[in-house]
Design an enzyme around this catalytic site. Sequence first.
Site, PDB file in Angstrom:
ATOM      1  N   ASP A 174       0.852  -1.189   0.000  1.00  0.00           N
ATOM      2  CA  ASP A 174       0.000   0.000   0.000  1.00  0.00           C
ATOM      3  C   ASP A 174       0.889   1.240   0.000  1.00  0.00           C
ATOM      4  O   ASP A 174       1.671   1.458   0.931  1.00  0.00           O
ATOM      5  CB  ASP A 174      -0.889  -0.016   1.252  1.00  0.00           C
TER       6      ASP A 174
ATOM      7  N   GLU B 233      -2.448   0.251  -4.435  1.00  0.00           N
ATOM      8  CA  GLU B 233      -2.319  -0.925  -3.570  1.00  0.00           C
ATOM      9  C   GLU B 233      -2.633  -2.198  -4.338  1.00  0.00           C
ATOM     10  O   GLU B 233      -3.377  -2.195  -5.315  1.00  0.00           O
ATOM     11  CB  GLU B 233      -3.208  -0.813  -2.330  1.00  0.00           C
TER      12      GLU B 233
END
Length: 366
Positions: free
Chosen positions: A19, A114
């Site tokens: 992420d 992500e």
Amino acid sequence: MENKESNPSQIIRKIIHVDMDAFYASVEQLDHPEWRGKPLVVGGNAARGVVAAASYEARKYGIHSAMSSVLAARKCPHLIFAPHRFDRYRELSRQIREIFFEYTDLVEPLSLDEAFLDVTENKMGLKSAILIARQIRQKIKEKTRLNASAGVSYNKFLAKIASDLNKPNGQAVILPEEAEEFLENLPIKKFFGIGKVTAEKMEKLGIFNGKDLKEFSLQFLTKKFGKSGLHYYNIVRGIHLSEVQPHRVRKSLSAENTFEKDLISLEEMEMELKSIFEEVIKRTQKGGIKGRTVTLKLKYADFTQQTRSKTLEQYPEPAQIWEVGLELLRQEEIPKPIRLLGLGLSNLNITEEQVHFGEQLKIPFE
């Protein structure tokens, strides 16, 4: 993480969730050195619009994505508003994706910033998923000058939670033998997939953490939360069987809520729809996604269901999506109490290439 194979059909997977840290805002600060270290948001302006992303400096003022720009400016008068540049974000997302593919072809994007990676069997022949995550984060930093955080575990649900534990610019691992205790102590609001409204509903039932959630039977959770009850029953026990799926093309994006008490008045419905709309906008902003068809989903107290849709000639801005949602809600009389409301977008601006380079969101109607 060791790959235990006591039974070939029960391989312990090695899943990484990567992420990027405050991705859109960090890109703007990267490209504009004069903005570094200052509170900044992407999207909107001080007079109107919606925040798509907030820098960590802005978050200290309580500013977050999906917040109205007017409120954000009120919280931080010296806030910098940067227009979004999705072509630039896609360019960097593509570079990041190339790093992922150095290790595995099993890459499932959630948005531009992500993705999940299954590195159980990886191209580098490395046994340690922790080491792979560290290498990936280092390569991302070297190639893009941006920071990434990572979570490592044996399923996607736990890897996603782990990636939030040491943000920004950190990583964490949840081992199989640690999962049960970790989940029991985890506040219910921290469970990936349990949003604000569901968390509030659970807290009314006395569910404040994983341990509380485990006290309730599958039958009870299914009665209170519908088919999501089985999901909640499983995840608190560390069970999440969804595999990393690299080539799923998103057809729609939506959010919905099932209410503990049926809605009767139009005013109640409009208030609840506003909350659902804000969640949809948050997800579209995160993925740089737009859709020309707006769909309202209604499930009545007797479990009958209806959808109402409107397709627009151009991709609508958030304000127009809200107007269409209200129009669909009001277009004819609601004949029965409502137990569920949903709002979704389809006819999306996603091409096959964009799916491979990071614009896939996996948020269907439940």
